[in-house]
Scaffold this motif. Structure first.
Motif, short mmCIF file in Angstrom:
data_model
loop_
_atom_site.label_atom_id
_atom_site.label_comp_id
_atom_site.label_asym_id
_atom_site.label_seq_id
_atom_site.Cartn_x
_atom_site.Cartn_y
_atom_site.Cartn_z
N MET A 145 11.96 85.76 -4.45
CA MET A 145 12.51 84.53 -3.89
C MET A 145 13.13 83.70 -5.01
SD MET A 145 12.99 82.95 -1.06
CE MET A 145 13.37 81.32 -0.42
N ILE A 146 14.40 83.37 -4.89
CA ILE A 146 15.10 82.59 -5.91
C ILE A 146 14.69 81.13 -5.77
CG2 ILE A 146 17.34 81.90 -6.82
CD1 ILE A 146 18.48 84.45 -5.70
N PRO A 147 14.29 80.48 -6.86
CA PRO A 147 13.89 79.06 -6.78
C PRO A 147 15.04 78.18 -6.29
CG PRO A 147 13.18 80.05 -8.85
CD PRO A 147 14.08 81.05 -8.19
N ALA A 148 14.69 77.10 -5.63
CA ALA A 148 15.71 76.19 -5.10
C ALA A 148 16.55 75.58 -6.21
CB ALA A 148 15.04 75.09 -4.27
N SER A 149 15.95 75.32 -7.35
CA SER A 149 16.70 74.72 -8.47
C SER A 149 17.79 75.67 -8.95
CB SER A 149 15.75 74.36 -9.61
OG SER A 149 15.06 75.53 -10.05
N VAL A 150 17.47 76.97 -8.97
CA VAL A 150 18.47 77.96 -9.41
C VAL A 150 19.61 78.04 -8.40
CG1 VAL A 150 18.85 80.38 -9.95
CG2 VAL A 150 16.75 79.25 -10.71
N ARG A 151 19.24 78.06 -7.11
CA ARG A 151 20.28 78.12 -6.08
C ARG A 151 21.18 76.89 -6.14
NH1 ARG A 151 15.90 79.61 -2.75
NH2 ARG A 151 16.03 77.60 -1.66
N GLY A 152 20.58 75.73 -6.39
CA GLY A 152 21.38 74.50 -6.50
C GLY A 152 22.33 74.55 -7.68
N TRP A 153 21.85 75.07 -8.81
CA TRP A 153 22.72 75.17 -10.00
C TRP A 153 23.87 76.14 -9.73
CZ3 TRP A 153 24.53 78.91 -13.26
CH2 TRP A 153 25.14 78.47 -14.44
N VAL A 154 23.60 77.23 -9.07
CA VAL A 154 24.64 78.22 -8.77
C VAL A 154 25.70 77.61 -7.86
CG1 VAL A 154 25.12 80.41 -7.60
CG2 VAL A 154 23.17 80.22 -9.16
N ARG A 155 25.27 76.87 -6.84
CA ARG A 155 26.25 76.24 -5.95
C ARG A 155 27.10 75.21 -6.69
NH1 ARG A 155 21.93 76.51 -2.10
NH2 ARG A 155 21.28 74.40 -2.69
#
Length: 393
Positions: free
Chosen positions: A1-11
């Motif tokens: 599961m990818i952390p939400a912080s990582v997903r936010g940075w990618v977006r």
């Protein structure tokens, strides 16, 4: 599961994240030895280490970081890097970057630019296929290469075009919705303005004359020395005008509260009453009504309003005048003629005129396809009106 912080940075840093991902994919391809896929076009005398493909892969990955700023120039640079890679190590990553930048360029391009890109894709596939035919021993290999490039580039271009057209439709529908909202706001404002004008017109028609009469009779009574009979006559006139104004106001308030119904308006049958009221105010009025028994209701009301306003103005500005009122019909239209002679202006007018009366009459007549003209004549004032019997739809 990818952390939400990582997903936010990618977006938030999508282009940089894609460039890093492509670079990682290039390293993985080198580690697995996935190079030399375009060996047919290689001009090197002998195979080289797979890691040499990073020399073209990394610069191509760096272009992805700036794809949103200038996708078409970057696409041209990527094509140059791809050709260099094609003629040397034959890596996969440069082709992926070219397809990525082709998508970005097509999505943001105008319709004419997209057509030019399509022509460029077709020419590139033809040139590549021709070069493969010259280098390959088996023509089928060249055809297969052309079909593969055509499928990859064509699918990429088709999908990007579909996305671009969808975005254009969204912009178009949003613009239409905003335009419709602006038109709706203008229509609402126009409806409110029209309703206010209608209310002002009705208030003026129904109440202004009676209120003016009250003020004029009261002023006349106050200006005459003690005369019980005159005072009682003035009080009776004031009472009658007050009751008429009260009834008219109640009628309008009832319509405004209920939202339907009609405001009580004077009709032609009340002309004798208007004449009698004007005579009580000192005018000498002659009424010659030669109109047909039945005329359309809007025309009926307009004729009555013209006579009422003219008589009220005579009371205000030509006390004691002789007034001739003539009504007839000719050639499909109703004609109104009011001539006043003599009279004297009220020296101390208790109510100042707004000047709206004649303007409102002209508006009412224009709405019915007619006209109202008024102006001074020798020793008096004249009002002329023409209103078609057939009311415009």
């Amino acid at each position: 599961m990818i952390p939400a912080s990582v997903r936010g940075w990618v977006r938030a840093h999508r282009s940089l994240a894609d460039a890093i991902g492509y670079a990682a994919l290039a390293v993985l391809a080198c580690a697995l030895g996935l190079v030399g896929v375009w060996s047919l076009f290689s001009v090197l005398p002998e195979p080289v280490s797979p890691w040499w493909s990073l020399a073209t892969a990394f610069p191509a990955c760096a272009l992805v970081i700036f794809r949103r700023k200038a996708p078409i120039p970057l696409l041209c640079i990527a094509l140059v890097i791809f050709v260099v890679d094609l003629l040397t190590v034959g890596g996969v990553l440069t082709l992926i970057v070219v397809l990525d930048l082709l998508y970005a360029a097509t999505v943001t391009a105008s319709a004419s630019t997209r057509r030019r890109l399509l022509i460029g894709i077709a020419l590139a596939i033809v040139v590549t296929t021709a070069a493969a035919l010259l280098r390959a021993d088996d023509p089928r290999i060249a055809v297969l290469i052309g079909l593969q490039l055509g499928a990859l580039a064509g699918t990429d271009y088709w999908y990007a075009t579909a996305v671009a057209q969808a975005n254009e439709l969204v912009v178009l529908h949003r613009a239409r919705a905003e335009d419709a909202e602006r038109r709706s706001a203008l229509e609402r404002a126009e409806a409110v303005r029209s309703e206010r004008e209608q209310m002002a017109r009705e208030l003026h028609d129904l109440v202004a004359g009676d209120v003016s009469a009250i003020a004029i009779r009261a002023e006349a009574a106050l200006s005459i020395p003690d005369a019980p009979d005159a005072d009682r006559a003035a009080l009776r006139a004031v009472r009658e005008s007050s009751l008429q104004a009260h009834q008219a106001l109640r009628s309008m308030i009832s319509v405004l509260r209920a939202g339907d119904g009609e405001v009580a308006a004077r009709r032609r049958g009340s002309l004798p009453e208007l004449v009698a009221d004007a005579e009580r105010h000192g005018l000498t009025v002659t009424l010659d009504d030669a109109l047909p028994p039945r005329i359309p209701s809007p025309v009926d009301q307009a004729v009555t309003r013209i006579v009422q306003e003219a008589l009220t103005n005579c009371v205000r500005h030509a006390a004691g005048a002789r007034v001739d009122v003539g009504l007839d019909a000719d050639g499909g239209e109703v004609r109104v003629r009011i001539d006043s002679r003599g009279g004297a202006p009220v020296t101390a007018a208790p109510v100042r005129g707004s000047g709206w009366g004649l303007d409102l009459l002209r508006e009412r007549a224009r709405a019915l396809g007619g006209s109202v003209d008024a102006g001074p004549v020798d020793d008096g004032w004249s009002v002329r009106a023409r209103i078609p019997v057939e009311v415009p739809a």
